[in-house]
Design a protein around this motif. Structure first.
Motif, short mmCIF file in Angstrom:
data_model
loop_
_atom_site.label_atom_id
_atom_site.label_comp_id
_atom_site.label_asym_id
_atom_site.label_seq_id
_atom_site.Cartn_x
_atom_site.Cartn_y
_atom_site.Cartn_z
N LEU A 95 0.86 -1.19 0.00
CA LEU A 95 0.00 0.00 0.00
C LEU A 95 0.89 1.23 0.00
CD1 LEU A 95 -2.44 -1.40 2.71
CD2 LEU A 95 -2.82 -1.32 0.24
N THR A 96 0.88 1.93 -1.13
CA THR A 96 1.90 2.96 -1.37
C THR A 96 1.91 4.11 -0.37
OG1 THR A 96 0.39 3.94 -2.95
CG2 THR A 96 2.11 2.53 -3.85
N HIS A 103 3.01 -0.52 7.77
CA HIS A 103 2.73 -1.81 7.13
C HIS A 103 2.91 -2.95 8.12
CE1 HIS A 103 2.59 -0.83 2.76
NE2 HIS A 103 1.93 -1.97 2.76
N VAL A 104 4.00 -2.90 8.82
CA VAL A 104 4.30 -3.97 9.78
C VAL A 104 3.20 -4.04 10.83
CG1 VAL A 104 5.90 -4.71 11.58
CG2 VAL A 104 6.79 -3.92 9.39
N GLN A 127 18.04 -3.20 6.57
CA GLN A 127 18.34 -1.78 6.36
C GLN A 127 17.20 -1.05 5.67
OE1 GLN A 127 21.99 -2.80 4.47
NE2 GLN A 127 23.21 -2.09 6.20
N LEU A 128 16.00 -1.32 6.17
CA LEU A 128 14.82 -0.62 5.66
C LEU A 128 14.52 0.55 6.59
CD1 LEU A 128 12.20 -3.36 4.73
CD2 LEU A 128 13.20 -1.68 3.21
N ASP A 129 14.41 1.73 6.00
CA ASP A 129 14.05 2.90 6.81
C ASP A 129 12.56 2.85 7.07
OD1 ASP A 129 14.70 6.49 6.46
OD2 ASP A 129 13.50 5.37 7.91
N GLU A 130 12.19 2.56 8.31
CA GLU A 130 10.79 2.33 8.61
C GLU A 130 9.92 3.57 8.52
OE1 GLU A 130 11.33 -0.71 12.21
OE2 GLU A 130 9.52 -1.03 11.00
N LEU A 149 6.93 -8.92 5.45
CA LEU A 149 5.51 -9.16 5.68
C LEU A 149 5.13 -10.61 5.47
CD1 LEU A 149 4.08 -5.93 3.99
CD2 LEU A 149 4.45 -6.35 6.42
N ALA A 150 5.85 -11.29 4.59
CA ALA A 150 5.55 -12.71 4.35
C ALA A 150 6.10 -13.59 5.46
CB ALA A 150 6.13 -13.14 3.01
N LEU A 151 7.20 -13.15 6.07
CA LEU A 151 7.95 -13.99 7.01
C LEU A 151 7.58 -13.79 8.47
CD1 LEU A 151 11.74 -13.83 6.06
CD2 LEU A 151 10.44 -15.88 6.60
N ALA A 152 7.14 -12.59 8.81
CA ALA A 152 7.13 -12.20 10.22
C ALA A 152 6.17 -12.99 11.09
CB ALA A 152 6.88 -10.71 10.36
N HIS A 153 5.16 -13.63 10.52
CA HIS A 153 4.28 -14.44 11.35
C HIS A 153 4.72 -15.90 11.38
CE1 HIS A 153 2.70 -14.42 7.28
NE2 HIS A 153 2.04 -15.53 7.52
#
Lengths: 286, 127
Positions: A95-96, A103-104, A127-130, A149-153
Motif C-alpha cells: 500500500l503505497t 505496514h508492519v 536496512q529498511l528505513d521504517e 511481511l511474508a515472514l514475520a508471522h
C-alpha cells in the motif's frame, strides 16, 4: 491421493488446469512436494510460475483439477491455514501511502502469531528505513518489505514469487540465510516455494526443483538426486538412441544433445557430463 | 575448518562437503578430536540449506569419520593413521579430470606434470 499422503506433502496438485482470458496458462500440473522442502520453481517468463503459485494459494481458481497446501484444498483455505501461509507476490502488493512501520503494524494485526518486535528487527537487519512511505522506497527495498511481511508471522509455508530480483548479491545472500532462520526452534522446518531466475542462488538452498515450460511441469524432483542422475551427452549423427533419454535436441551437423537418466542408460560414453542448474535450465528450454 | 562451496559446481553441495572433510581428515589438517562447526553455523556462513550440511555430516558419521559428542556436536573420530594409498586414491579423481583436459587441449605429459608441480609450489605451506 489419500488424506494421509496429502498431509505428508506440504504442496500437491493433480491435473491442474487454468485459463486466463481464454488462454490456457496451466495445462495439467501434477506436483507432490514434501513438508520441509525448499522448492525452486524455474521456467522462462510466461511458463506459468506465478499463476501456479496463485492457484496453489487459492487466489486464482483452476478450471480443472485439484491442489492442496498444508493438507487443505486450495479452494477451501480456512483462517487457521491462512495464518500458516506467507506469500510475497512479484509486485509486492504493498500500500503505497503507508510507511514501512505502518505496514508492519497493519499486517501484523491480522496474524495472532505476529511477532511485531521481530518484524521491526527484520526491517532493521535489511536496512529498511521504517519511516519511509512505500512510494518513496526503491524497488529493492519494496521487495525487502514484501519479504518481511511474508515472514514475520513465522508461516509453515512460504511462497515467494521472484523475491530477490531487485536485490544486490549481498542482500540476496542474507535473504537465503533468512529462509532458514528459526528452523532450529520449529518441530518441522518451514516449507518454501520460490521462483527465481537467479539459478546460482537457488542452487545453494533448494532441496527440490520444479521445471516448468508452457504451463506444464517438465521435470521435478530432489535436486541432489537429479544432479546425481542426469547426464548430458552429445551424440554424433546416426548414433543409436540411449536408454533413459529424457530430452533431446538437434545440434548443427546432424548430432543430438541428449539428457539421460544415468540409472537407465547403462554405460555412458566418456563425454557424458553432469549439469549445474543453469545448464539443465538451458537444455530444457532450448 | 576451511570449506570451499561452489554451488554451481556439478558436484552436489553435500558431496562437496563430504569430500573436503574427508580430504582434510586424511591429510591431517583436521585431527581426531577437532570440533566441526555446527550445522547451523556452517549453513549460515555459506548461505546454504542446513539440511544439506546435516546430510553431509550424517554421511561422514556413518562412515566413521565423524562422531557426535554430547555438548560439542560433531567431532573428528579417533582413527588409525591413514595409509598413503588412501590419500592418493582420494587425489586420483581430480588428477584424472585434469588429465582428460590436458588431452583435449593437446598438452603433453611433461608439460602437464611441470604445470602441476608449479601449482603445488604456489600453494602456501601446510600448517
Amino acid at each position: 491421493m489419500n488424506q494421509a499422503a496429502q498431509l505428508d506433502n506440504a504442496i500437491s496438485c493433480q491435473g491442474l488446469h487454468l485459463a486466463l482470458g481464454g488462454t490456457p496458462v496451466l495445462q495439467g500440473i501434477d506436483l507432490a512436494l514434501p513438508a520441509g522442502a525448499v522448492v525452486g520453481l524455474v521456467g522462462r517468463n510466461g511458463a506459468g510460475k506465478s499463476t501456479l503459485m496463485r492457484a496453489l494459494l487459492g487466489l486464482s481458481p483452476p478450471s480443472q483439477g485439484h491442489s492442496q497446501v498444508l493438507g487443505r484444498a486450495s479452494t477451501h483455505i480456512n483462517d487457521p491455514t491462512r495464518e500458516q501461509l506467507g506469500y510475497a507476490s512479484q509486485t509486492g502488493d504493498l500500500l503505497t501511502w503507508l510507511t514501512v512501520w505502518q505496514h508492519v503494524e497493519y499486517i501484523g494485526s491480522f496474524y495472532p502469531r505476529w511477532q511485531a518486535a521481530q518484524a521491526h528487527a527484520l526491517c532493521q537487519r535489511l536496512q529498511l528505513d521504517e519511516r519511509k512511505k512505500v512510494s518513496a522506497l526503491s524497488v529493492g527495498d519494496q521487495q525487502k518489505l514484501a519479504l518481511v511481511l511474508a515472514l514475520a508471522h513465522d508461516p509453515d509455508l512460504l511462497v515467494l514469487d521472484e523475491p530477490v530480483a531487485s536485490l544486490d548479491p549481498v542482500s540476496r545472500r542474507d535473504f537465503m540465510r533468512l529462509l532458514f532462520e528459526g528452523d532450529a526452534q520449529r518441530s518441522q522446518p518451514r516449507t518454501v516455494l520460490l521462483s527465481s531466475h537467479l539459478l546460482t542462488d537457488l542452487e545453494r538452498v533448494v532441496s527440490h526443483i520444479v521445471f516448468m515450460r508452457d504451463g506444464r511441469v517438465q521435470l521435478q524432483g530432489a535436486w541432489d538426486e537429479l544432479q546425481d542422475q542426469l547426464r548430458q551427452v552429445d551424440l554424433p549423427a546416426g548414433s543409436p538412441p540411449l536408454a533413459g533419454t529424457l530430452h533431446q535436441r538437434s545440434l548443427g551437423g546432424g548430432g543430438q544433445r541428449v539428457l539421460v537418466d544415468a540409472r537407465l542408460a547403462g554405460s555412458l560414453p566418456q563425454q557424458a557430463r553432469a549439469l549445474a542448474l543453469e545448464d539443465l535450465f538451458v537444455e530444457l528450454n532450448a | 575448518m576451511q570449506l570451499d562451496i561452489a554451488p554451481h559446481d556439478t558436484v552436489p553441495i553435500y558431496r562437496q562437503i563430504v569430500d573436503q572433510v574427508r580430504r582434510q581428515v586424511v591429510g591431517g589438517s583436521l585431527k581426531p578430536g577437532d570440533e566441526l562447526p555446527s550445522v547451523r553455523t556452517l549453513a549460515n556462513t555459506h548461505a546454504i540449506n542446513p539440511m544439506t550440511v546435516s546430510r553431509a555430516y550424517g554421511l561422514l558419521e556413518a562412515e566413521g569419520l565423524l562422531e557426535r559428542r554430547r555438548g560439542l556436536g560433531m567431532v573428528v573420530a579417533q582413527a588409525p593413521a591413514p595409509q598413503p594409498d588412501q590419500r592418493l586414491a582420494l587425489l586420483a579423481p581430480a588428477l584424472q579430470a585434469a588429465a582428460r583436459q590436458a588431452r583435449e587441449l593437446g598438452v603433453g605429459s611433461d608439460e602437464a606434470v611441470a604445470l602441476f608441480k608449479h601449482c603445488l609450489a604456489d600453494l602456501p605451506l601446510a600448517e
